[in-house]
Scaffold this motif. Structure first.
Motif, PDB file in Angstrom:
ATOM      1  N   GLY A  71     -20.330 -39.551  27.161  1.00 46.12           N
ATOM      2  CA  GLY A  71     -21.318 -39.104  27.492  1.00 46.12           C
ATOM      3  C   GLY A  71     -21.377 -37.250  27.163  1.00 46.12           C
ATOM      4  O   GLY A  71     -20.821 -36.815  25.467  1.00 46.12           O
ATOM      5  N   ALA A  72     -20.980 -36.367  28.040  1.00 51.55           N
ATOM      6  CA  ALA A  72     -20.583 -35.014  27.387  1.00 51.55           C
ATOM      7  C   ALA A  72     -19.880 -34.794  28.104  1.00 51.55           C
ATOM      8  O   ALA A  72     -19.145 -33.379  27.602  1.00 51.55           O
ATOM      9  CB  ALA A  72     -21.886 -33.833  29.129  1.00 51.55           C
ATOM     10  N   ALA A  73     -18.888 -35.086  27.905  1.00 52.01           N
ATOM     11  CA  ALA A  73     -16.848 -35.395  29.056  1.00 52.01           C
ATOM     12  C   ALA A  73     -16.765 -34.785  27.002  1.00 52.01           C
ATOM     13  O   ALA A  73     -16.660 -36.512  26.297  1.00 52.01           O
ATOM     14  CB  ALA A  73     -16.944 -35.698  29.362  1.00 52.01           C
ATOM     15  N   ARG A  74     -15.725 -34.503  26.548  1.00 55.86           N
ATOM     16  CA  ARG A  74     -14.905 -34.159  25.605  1.00 55.86           C
ATOM     17  C   ARG A  74     -13.294 -33.957  26.008  1.00 55.86           C
ATOM     18  O   ARG A  74     -12.631 -33.450  26.786  1.00 55.86           O
ATOM     19  CB  ARG A  74     -15.386 -32.823  24.615  1.00 55.86           C
ATOM     20  N   GLY A  75     -12.489 -34.431  25.428  1.00 61.62           N
ATOM     21  CA  GLY A  75     -11.290 -33.833  25.072  1.00 61.62           C
ATOM     22  C   GLY A  75     -10.478 -35.185  26.898  1.00 61.62           C
ATOM     23  O   GLY A  75     -11.131 -36.005  27.058  1.00 61.62           O
ATOM     24  N   GLU A  76      -9.716 -34.619  28.016  1.00 59.57           N
ATOM     25  CA  GLU A  76      -9.198 -34.920  28.725  1.00 59.57           C
ATOM     26  C   GLU A  76     -10.692 -35.093  29.917  1.00 59.57           C
ATOM     27  O   GLU A  76     -10.294 -35.802  30.668  1.00 59.57           O
ATOM     28  CB  GLU A  76      -8.496 -34.399  29.064  1.00 59.57           C
ATOM     29  N   ALA A  77     -11.161 -34.786  29.595  1.00 58.76           N
ATOM     30  CA  ALA A  77     -12.204 -34.227  30.439  1.00 58.76           C
ATOM     31  C   ALA A  77     -13.061 -35.797  30.895  1.00 58.76           C
ATOM     32  O   ALA A  77     -14.042 -36.084  31.444  1.00 58.76           O
ATOM     33  CB  ALA A  77     -13.532 -33.380  30.225  1.00 58.76           C
TER      34      ALA A  77
END
Length: 126
Positions: A71-77
């Motif tokens: 979705g809009a999350a990238r990396g560890e998020a």
């Protein structure tokens, strides 16, 4: 004897202009609508010999360098976003074919440890 002319009926209004406007609006909304969000980065899935397509709504993207996107999350998020998401069906993993196998294996182990599953890897038909 002269008979009066019969009363003329008013001309019926044509519906063609209304149909044209509706058609143009339909075309406008079809062109301007975004049916599916674009992929966060270019991914070339690995080849598969199975004709059975992977199906699911939630897609986790893995880039060639191992970067993650959900979705809009990238990396560890991504992991926090996956914990909060209510995923119905399997989580689809769309990994680039050049992504390190160790990174994919570690990702699958981390997702399984977090209780996220079932998982399916997206591949192109070969």
């Amino acid at each position: 004897m002269r008979l009066p002319d019969p009363a003329r009926r008013p001309a019926r209004e044509s519906v063609v202009p209304m149909i044209n406007v509706v058609f143009l609006l339909l075309v406008f909304f079809m062109i301007s609508a975004q049916l599916a969000p674009p992929d966060p980065f270019e991914v070339t899935p690995p080849a598969a010999t199975s004709d059975d397509p992977a199906q699911g709504a939630a897609v986790l993207h893995v880039a060639q360098d191992g970067a993650l996107a959900y979705g809009a999350a990238r990396g560890e998020a991504v992991f926090a976003a996956l914990d909060e998401a209510e995923i119905e069906g399997p989580l689809m993993i769309r990994a680039d074919k050049a992504a390190p196998g160790q990174a994919i294996a570690a990702l699958i182990a981390r997702l399984s440890a977090a209780g996220i599953g079932p998982l399916e890897l997206i591949a192109e038909g070969g």
